[in-house]
Scaffold this motif. Structure first.
Motif, PDB file in Angstrom:
ATOM      1  N   PHE A 257      15.514 -33.470 -25.987  1.00  0.00           N
ATOM      2  CA  PHE A 257      16.448 -32.334 -26.058  1.00  0.00           C
ATOM      3  C   PHE A 257      15.807 -30.972 -25.769  1.00  0.00           C
ATOM      4  O   PHE A 257      16.486 -29.962 -25.781  1.00  0.00           O
ATOM      5  N   SER A 258      14.490 -30.928 -25.537  1.00  0.00           N
ATOM      6  CA  SER A 258      13.830 -29.629 -25.338  1.00  0.00           C
ATOM      7  C   SER A 258      14.529 -28.776 -24.295  1.00  0.00           C
ATOM      8  O   SER A 258      14.691 -27.569 -24.461  1.00  0.00           O
ATOM      9  N   PHE A 259      14.939 -29.403 -23.190  1.00  0.00           N
ATOM     10  CA  PHE A 259      15.659 -28.709 -22.119  1.00  0.00           C
ATOM     11  C   PHE A 259      17.022 -29.349 -21.876  1.00  0.00           C
ATOM     12  O   PHE A 259      17.513 -29.384 -20.757  1.00  0.00           O
ATOM     13  N   GLY A 260      17.638 -29.857 -22.933  1.00  0.00           N
ATOM     14  CA  GLY A 260      18.947 -30.484 -22.808  1.00  0.00           C
ATOM     15  C   GLY A 260      20.047 -29.479 -22.520  1.00  0.00           C
ATOM     16  O   GLY A 260      19.972 -28.318 -22.924  1.00  0.00           O
ATOM     17  N   ASP A 261      21.045 -29.910 -21.798  1.00  0.00           N
ATOM     18  CA  ASP A 261      22.223 -29.080 -21.485  1.00  0.00           C
ATOM     19  C   ASP A 261      21.873 -27.826 -20.677  1.00  0.00           C
ATOM     20  O   ASP A 261      22.629 -26.866 -20.665  1.00  0.00           O
ATOM     21  N   CYS A 262      20.709 -27.838 -20.031  1.00  0.00           N
ATOM     22  CA  CYS A 262      20.350 -26.729 -19.132  1.00  0.00           C
ATOM     23  C   CYS A 262      20.898 -27.092 -17.753  1.00  0.00           C
ATOM     24  O   CYS A 262      20.165 -27.575 -16.878  1.00  0.00           O
ATOM     25  N   LYS A 263      22.186 -26.861 -17.553  1.00  0.00           N
ATOM     26  CA  LYS A 263      22.891 -27.427 -16.411  1.00  0.00           C
ATOM     27  C   LYS A 263      22.447 -26.867 -15.066  1.00  0.00           C
ATOM     28  O   LYS A 263      22.714 -27.483 -14.028  1.00  0.00           O
ATOM     29  N   SER A 264      21.763 -25.706 -15.051  1.00  0.00           N
ATOM     30  CA  SER A 264      21.299 -25.129 -13.784  1.00  0.00           C
ATOM     31  C   SER A 264      19.838 -25.459 -13.489  1.00  0.00           C
ATOM     32  O   SER A 264      19.316 -25.082 -12.440  1.00  0.00           O
ATOM     33  N   LEU A 265      19.176 -26.147 -14.407  1.00  0.00           N
ATOM     34  CA  LEU A 265      17.750 -26.431 -14.264  1.00  0.00           C
ATOM     35  C   LEU A 265      17.524 -27.527 -13.220  1.00  0.00           C
ATOM     36  O   LEU A 265      17.802 -28.696 -13.468  1.00  0.00           O
ATOM     37  N   LYS A 266      17.011 -27.142 -12.065  1.00  0.00           N
ATOM     38  CA  LYS A 266      16.834 -28.081 -10.959  1.00  0.00           C
ATOM     39  C   LYS A 266      15.381 -28.329 -10.599  1.00  0.00           C
ATOM     40  O   LYS A 266      15.033 -29.410 -10.133  1.00  0.00           O
ATOM     41  N   ASN A 267      14.503 -27.341 -10.807  1.00  0.00           N
ATOM     42  CA  ASN A 267      13.109 -27.464 -10.389  1.00  0.00           C
ATOM     43  C   ASN A 267      12.163 -27.452 -11.577  1.00  0.00           C
ATOM     44  O   ASN A 267      12.208 -26.543 -12.411  1.00  0.00           O
ATOM     45  N   ILE A 268      11.279 -28.451 -11.627  1.00  0.00           N
ATOM     46  CA  ILE A 268      10.268 -28.553 -12.674  1.00  0.00           C
ATOM     47  C   ILE A 268       8.898 -28.606 -12.015  1.00  0.00           C
ATOM     48  O   ILE A 268       8.691 -29.332 -11.047  1.00  0.00           O
ATOM     49  N   GLU A 269       7.972 -27.837 -12.572  1.00  0.00           N
ATOM     50  CA  GLU A 269       6.588 -27.867 -12.088  1.00  0.00           C
ATOM     51  C   GLU A 269       5.681 -28.224 -13.260  1.00  0.00           C
ATOM     52  O   GLU A 269       5.895 -27.768 -14.389  1.00  0.00           O
ATOM     53  N   TYR A 270       4.675 -29.052 -12.979  1.00  0.00           N
ATOM     54  CA  TYR A 270       3.672 -29.371 -13.995  1.00  0.00           C
ATOM     55  C   TYR A 270       2.305 -29.115 -13.389  1.00  0.00           C
ATOM     56  O   TYR A 270       1.974 -29.638 -12.319  1.00  0.00           O
ATOM     57  N   LEU A 271       1.471 -28.340 -14.092  1.00  0.00           N
ATOM     58  CA  LEU A 271       0.187 -27.919 -13.542  1.00  0.00           C
ATOM     59  C   LEU A 271      -0.963 -28.855 -13.901  1.00  0.00           C
ATOM     60  O   LEU A 271      -2.102 -28.614 -13.495  1.00  0.00           O
ATOM     61  N   GLY A 272      -0.659 -29.914 -14.650  1.00  0.00           N
ATOM     62  CA  GLY A 272      -1.679 -30.908 -14.954  1.00  0.00           C
ATOM     63  C   GLY A 272      -1.822 -31.922 -13.835  1.00  0.00           C
ATOM     64  O   GLY A 272      -1.158 -31.837 -12.802  1.00  0.00           O
ATOM     65  N   ASN A 273      -2.675 -32.913 -14.060  1.00  0.00           N
ATOM     66  CA  ASN A 273      -2.899 -33.928 -13.014  1.00  0.00           C
ATOM     67  C   ASN A 273      -2.729 -35.356 -13.493  1.00  0.00           C
ATOM     68  O   ASN A 273      -3.001 -36.304 -12.759  1.00  0.00           O
ATOM     69  N   ASN A 274      -2.263 -35.508 -14.755  1.00  0.00           N
ATOM     70  CA  ASN A 274      -2.084 -36.852 -15.295  1.00  0.00           C
ATOM     71  C   ASN A 274      -0.787 -36.900 -16.095  1.00  0.00           C
ATOM     72  O   ASN A 274      -0.630 -36.148 -17.068  1.00  0.00           O
TER      73      ASN A 274
END
Length: 330
Positions: A257-274
């Protein structure tokens, strides 16, 4: 005909500008103008032992000349605490007689080191407050339900902000915590701040707690600090305007639920490698209470192709929408 076309074009441009909403990744907080002046005639400045009638008399005098009810307090923390001054100020400024024009409070000339729990809670007349460079903590629910509060500064001296401090502050639009020393955004700190659109966090923050930014419908820009370790349940639930988020390499734990119901959220970036460096607790990070967020693109600028990314954050990603070695577009 040419003049008519130019006229219509001008009208369209004006309409377009009036509907414009900034989405630049760098928000200029210096544009936020304060009504509270840097310098003020000493005739308007109050001491901690001022009577209620004296306080209101000076406020009225300032209003008659400048058109704002501003309360200027100058004294030591000891005197303010001894006289219970903040409580008296809150009781005065909550009066119905100030509803129409609102109240502005300047504490910058004091040496207080804390704003107590519930200090200004339910003060629906408070529009702006200016804190001193000595304040280190803001107590639980200190400004809860201050429905007209639209401006507050956060000095570099601040180390702690309590739970539900700005809950239901529906007029707050921007928050700049970048110069503070806080390490946690506590539970419901900005819960239901409906107008909050831009938040700037400092790089020391390690935890964003339960429902810290829940139901901030207008939030479209927030930087997650490079030291962030955990995001607790529903931290950003129902942030409907959030379109993208970059998760730092430091992140270790994130909840359902951390980002639940965020209906416009389309792009996710993660800066880790694993993909396994983040532990997902209790299920899909994007699962919601009313509707699930459905992000489309996963950007992994520091990672190589691996099937484990296809279920990253407890979400089923389309493998054709996972972009290895690529940063998320601005």
């Amino acid at each position: 005909m040419f003049k008519i076309i130019n006229y219509l074009f001008l009208i369209l441009m004006l309409i377009s500008c009036s509907n414009y909403k900034a989405t630049d990744p760098i928000y200029d907080f210096s544009n936020n103008k304060s009504v509270i002046p840097e310098n003020v005639n000493t005739d308007y400045i109050l001491k901690a032992d001022a009577s209620e009638s004296e306080i209101e008399s000076k406020m009225k005098s300032y209003f008659d000349k400048y058109g704002y009810y501003i309360l200027f307090l100058e004294d030591t923390a000891d005197n303010i605490n001894k006289n219970n001054t903040l409580s008296i100020i809150n009781n005065i400024t909550k009066k119905d007689s100030y509803i129409k024009d609102g109240i502005y409070i300047d504490l910058s000339r004091t040496s207080i080191d804390s704003i107590p729990d519930n200090a200004f809670s339910d003060n629906i007349n408070l529009i702006e407050i200016k804190l001193p460079n000595t304040v280190q903590s803001i107590g639980n629910e200190a400004f809860q339900n201050c429905k007209m509060l639209s401006s507050i500064n956060f000095p570099s001296s601040i180390k702690e902000i309590g739970n539900s401090v700005f809950q239901f502050c529906i007029k707050l639009e921007t928050i700049d915590l970048s110069k503070t020393k806080i390490t946690i955004i506590n539970g419901k700190t900005f819960y239901n701040c409906l107008s909050l659109s831009v938040v700037k966090l400092n790089e020391e923050i390690k935890t964003i707690a339960v429902e810290a930014f829940a139901y901030c419908y207008s939030l479209y820009q927030i930087n997650l600090p490079s030291a962030l370790i955990q995001i607790l349940p529903s931290a950003f639930v129902n942030c409907r305007s959030l379109t993208k988020i970059s998760l730092p390499k430091s992140l270790q734990i994130i909840y359902r639920f951390s980002f639940g119901d965020c209906k416009s959220l389309k792009n996710i970036e993660y800066l880790g490698n694993n993909a396994n460096d983040i532990t997902v607790k209790n299920g899909n990070v994007f699962e919601g209470y009313e509707e699930d967020s459905k992000p489309e693109n996963l950007y992994l600028p520091n990672a190589s192709s691996d099937t484990s990314w296809e279920t990253f954050l407890g979400y089923n990603w389309n493998k054709d929408k996972i972009f290895y070695g690529q940063n998320m577009p601005n």
